[in-house]
Design a protein around this motif. Structure first.
Motif, PDB file in Angstrom:
ATOM      1  N   ASP A 165      16.728  -7.923  34.283  1.00 36.68           N
ATOM      2  CA  ASP A 165      17.943  -8.220  35.030  1.00 36.68           C
ATOM      3  C   ASP A 165      18.653  -6.873  35.160  1.00 36.68           C
ATOM      4  O   ASP A 165      18.879  -6.193  34.158  1.00 36.68           O
ATOM      5  CB  ASP A 165      18.808  -9.228  34.273  1.00 36.68           C
ATOM      6  N   PHE A 166      18.989  -6.488  36.371  1.00 37.23           N
ATOM      7  CA  PHE A 166      19.568  -5.169  36.599  1.00 37.23           C
ATOM      8  C   PHE A 166      20.958  -5.002  36.005  1.00 37.23           C
ATOM      9  O   PHE A 166      21.479  -3.900  35.944  1.00 37.23           O
ATOM     10  CB  PHE A 166      19.587  -4.845  38.101  1.00 37.23           C
ATOM     11  N   LEU A 167      21.555  -6.083  35.527  1.00 39.91           N
ATOM     12  CA  LEU A 167      22.853  -6.007  34.866  1.00 39.91           C
ATOM     13  C   LEU A 167      22.721  -6.016  33.341  1.00 39.91           C
ATOM     14  O   LEU A 167      23.678  -5.773  32.625  1.00 39.91           O
ATOM     15  CB  LEU A 167      23.739  -7.178  35.321  1.00 39.91           C
ATOM     16  N   CYS A 168      21.538  -6.244  32.834  1.00 36.78           N
ATOM     17  CA  CYS A 168      21.300  -6.401  31.401  1.00 36.78           C
ATOM     18  C   CYS A 168      21.231  -5.043  30.688  1.00 36.78           C
ATOM     19  O   CYS A 168      20.339  -4.242  30.966  1.00 36.78           O
ATOM     20  CB  CYS A 168      19.997  -7.174  31.201  1.00 36.78           C
ATOM     21  N   PRO A 169      22.149  -4.782  29.742  1.00 38.02           N
ATOM     22  CA  PRO A 169      22.104  -3.506  29.031  1.00 38.02           C
ATOM     23  C   PRO A 169      20.851  -3.352  28.160  1.00 38.02           C
ATOM     24  O   PRO A 169      20.378  -2.235  27.952  1.00 38.02           O
ATOM     25  CB  PRO A 169      23.376  -3.503  28.182  1.00 38.02           C
ATOM     26  N   MET A 180      15.169 -10.658  37.776  1.00 39.55           N
ATOM     27  CA  MET A 180      15.784 -11.968  37.598  1.00 39.55           C
ATOM     28  C   MET A 180      17.299 -11.854  37.717  1.00 39.55           C
ATOM     29  O   MET A 180      17.841 -10.757  37.726  1.00 39.55           O
ATOM     30  CB  MET A 180      15.382 -12.539  36.236  1.00 39.55           C
ATOM     31  N   GLY A 181      17.953 -12.987  37.757  1.00 41.41           N
ATOM     32  CA  GLY A 181      19.404 -13.011  37.883  1.00 41.41           C
ATOM     33  C   GLY A 181      20.073 -13.813  36.792  1.00 41.41           C
ATOM     34  O   GLY A 181      21.021 -14.537  37.047  1.00 41.41           O
ATOM     35  N   PHE A 182      19.610 -13.667  35.569  1.00 39.56           N
ATOM     36  CA  PHE A 182      20.148 -14.511  34.492  1.00 39.56           C
ATOM     37  C   PHE A 182      21.540 -14.098  34.037  1.00 39.56           C
ATOM     38  O   PHE A 182      22.190 -14.843  33.318  1.00 39.56           O
ATOM     39  CB  PHE A 182      19.183 -14.625  33.310  1.00 39.56           C
ATOM     40  N   LEU A 183      22.043 -12.944  34.473  1.00 39.53           N
ATOM     41  CA  LEU A 183      23.391 -12.533  34.088  1.00 39.53           C
ATOM     42  C   LEU A 183      24.397 -12.639  35.236  1.00 39.53           C
ATOM     43  O   LEU A 183      25.464 -12.043  35.184  1.00 39.53           O
ATOM     44  CB  LEU A 183      23.375 -11.101  33.531  1.00 39.53           C
ATOM     45  N   ASP A 184      24.072 -13.402  36.262  1.00 42.57           N
ATOM     46  CA  ASP A 184      24.997 -13.575  37.383  1.00 42.57           C
ATOM     47  C   ASP A 184      26.376 -14.047  36.944  1.00 42.57           C
ATOM     48  O   ASP A 184      27.386 -13.656  37.529  1.00 42.57           O
ATOM     49  CB  ASP A 184      24.431 -14.566  38.401  1.00 42.57           C
ATOM     50  N   ASP A 185      26.441 -14.882  35.933  1.00 43.98           N
ATOM     51  CA  ASP A 185      27.730 -15.403  35.474  1.00 43.98           C
ATOM     52  C   ASP A 185      28.604 -14.326  34.847  1.00 43.98           C
ATOM     53  O   ASP A 185      29.791 -14.544  34.634  1.00 43.98           O
ATOM     54  CB  ASP A 185      27.531 -16.537  34.474  1.00 43.98           C
ATOM     55  N   LEU A 186      28.035 -13.169  34.551  1.00 44.01           N
ATOM     56  CA  LEU A 186      28.807 -12.084  33.947  1.00 44.01           C
ATOM     57  C   LEU A 186      29.272 -11.063  34.983  1.00 44.01           C
ATOM     58  O   LEU A 186      29.683  -9.964  34.633  1.00 44.01           O
ATOM     59  CB  LEU A 186      27.981 -11.385  32.860  1.00 44.01           C
ATOM     60  N   ARG A 214      27.709 -11.979  41.713  1.00 46.04           N
ATOM     61  CA  ARG A 214      26.288 -12.333  41.574  1.00 46.04           C
ATOM     62  C   ARG A 214      25.432 -11.068  41.643  1.00 46.04           C
ATOM     63  O   ARG A 214      24.384 -11.020  42.270  1.00 46.04           O
ATOM     64  CB  ARG A 214      25.860 -13.352  42.640  1.00 46.04           C
ATOM     65  N   TYR A 215      25.898 -10.048  40.987  1.00 46.36           N
ATOM     66  CA  TYR A 215      25.251  -8.732  41.030  1.00 46.36           C
ATOM     67  C   TYR A 215      23.767  -8.814  40.691  1.00 46.36           C
ATOM     68  O   TYR A 215      22.935  -8.219  41.365  1.00 46.36           O
ATOM     69  CB  TYR A 215      25.952  -7.774  40.058  1.00 46.36           C
ATOM     70  N   SER A 216      23.418  -9.559  39.664  1.00 44.66           N
ATOM     71  CA  SER A 216      22.022  -9.611  39.216  1.00 44.66           C
ATOM     72  C   SER A 216      21.102 -10.131  40.318  1.00 44.66           C
ATOM     73  O   SER A 216      20.069  -9.520  40.613  1.00 44.66           O
ATOM     74  CB  SER A 216      21.897 -10.509  37.991  1.00 44.66           C
ATOM     75  N   SER A 217      21.455 -11.245  40.919  1.00 44.07           N
ATOM     76  CA  SER A 217      20.616 -11.816  41.974  1.00 44.07           C
ATOM     77  C   SER A 217      20.590 -10.928  43.207  1.00 44.07           C
ATOM     78  O   SER A 217      19.554 -10.768  43.856  1.00 44.07           O
ATOM     79  CB  SER A 217      21.114 -13.209  42.362  1.00 44.07           C
ATOM     80  N   ARG A 218      21.720 -10.352  43.530  1.00 43.94           N
ATOM     81  CA  ARG A 218      21.783  -9.486  44.708  1.00 43.94           C
ATOM     82  C   ARG A 218      20.950  -8.227  44.494  1.00 43.94           C
ATOM     83  O   ARG A 218      20.232  -7.780  45.395  1.00 43.94           O
ATOM     84  CB  ARG A 218      23.231  -9.147  45.021  1.00 43.94           C
ATOM     85  N   ALA A 219      21.018  -7.653  43.296  1.00 45.35           N
ATOM     86  CA  ALA A 219      20.221  -6.460  43.007  1.00 45.35           C
ATOM     87  C   ALA A 219      18.730  -6.810  43.008  1.00 45.35           C
ATOM     88  O   ALA A 219      17.904  -6.037  43.508  1.00 45.35           O
ATOM     89  CB  ALA A 219      20.634  -5.862  41.666  1.00 45.35           C
ATOM     90  N   SER A 220      18.397  -7.971  42.465  1.00 40.34           N
ATOM     91  CA  SER A 220      16.996  -8.399  42.452  1.00 40.34           C
ATOM     92  C   SER A 220      16.475  -8.592  43.869  1.00 40.34           C
ATOM     93  O   SER A 220      15.366  -8.170  44.202  1.00 40.34           O
ATOM     94  CB  SER A 220      16.846  -9.691  41.656  1.00 40.34           C
ATOM     95  N   ALA A 221      17.268  -9.251  44.711  1.00 41.73           N
ATOM     96  CA  ALA A 221      16.861  -9.457  46.096  1.00 41.73           C
ATOM     97  C   ALA A 221      16.716  -8.122  46.824  1.00 41.73           C
ATOM     98  O   ALA A 221      15.750  -7.904  47.565  1.00 41.73           O
ATOM     99  CB  ALA A 221      17.870 -10.356  46.809  1.00 41.73           C
TER     100      ALA A 221
END
Length: 154
Positions: free
Chosen positions: A39-43, A72-78, A82-89
């Protein structure tokens, strides 16, 4: 309670270099498969890539492994966007241009904090000097290149 297995539909469009199942981006072509779920937002994903990425790159270059990244976008809620899903897409669009790995490195290098606001995962690299045309990834919907595949398995 239903006794039927849920139906999971396949995305209608998958990026270039997608795995046969359509849920990841294939890098390399060695005999040993290595799957990385990111997930691109996951540290912790960023930390994994920083410590293991160079070794994985070397193994790919030597032809020892086939590396499959599963954005993946499992951190969208953070995030408020919806950064995670948008970055994944958007990573799918980068894959279409043959630049998935470069995009992955740039996103982790410029990762926003969890819970922070980031307008768009592609604004991070608009001046990065990347060799592809960043405008086609910046607005993939406008160019008809949007990918919904990244949200499908999450």
């Amino acid at each position: 309670m239903s006794t039927h297995a849920p139906h999971i539909s396949s995305p209608s469009r998958v990026p270039a270099s997608a795995s046969p199942s359509g849920d990841g981006i294939v890098v390399g072509g060695g005999p040993v498969a290595v799957d990385a779920f990111i997930d691109f937002l996951c540290p912790f994903c960023k930390q994994f890539e920083a410590t293991s990425g160079p070794i994985l790159d070397e193994l790919v270059a030597e032809g020892a492994i086939t590396l499959v990244y599963h954005p993946m976008g499992f951190l969208d809620d953070l995030s408020t966007t919806r950064y995670s899903s948008r970055a994944s897409a958007a990573s799918g669009c980068a894959s279409d241009g043959g630049d998935f790995v470069e995009y992955l490195y740039m996103l982790f290098a410029r990762q926003p904090p969890e819970g922070g606001w980031r307008a768009c995962p592609t604004t991070n690299w608009s001046n990065s000097g990347a060799r592809w045309d960043w405008r086609t990834v910046r607005s993939p919907r406008a160019s008809g290149r949007a990918h919904t595949w990244a949200g499908a398995p999450t």
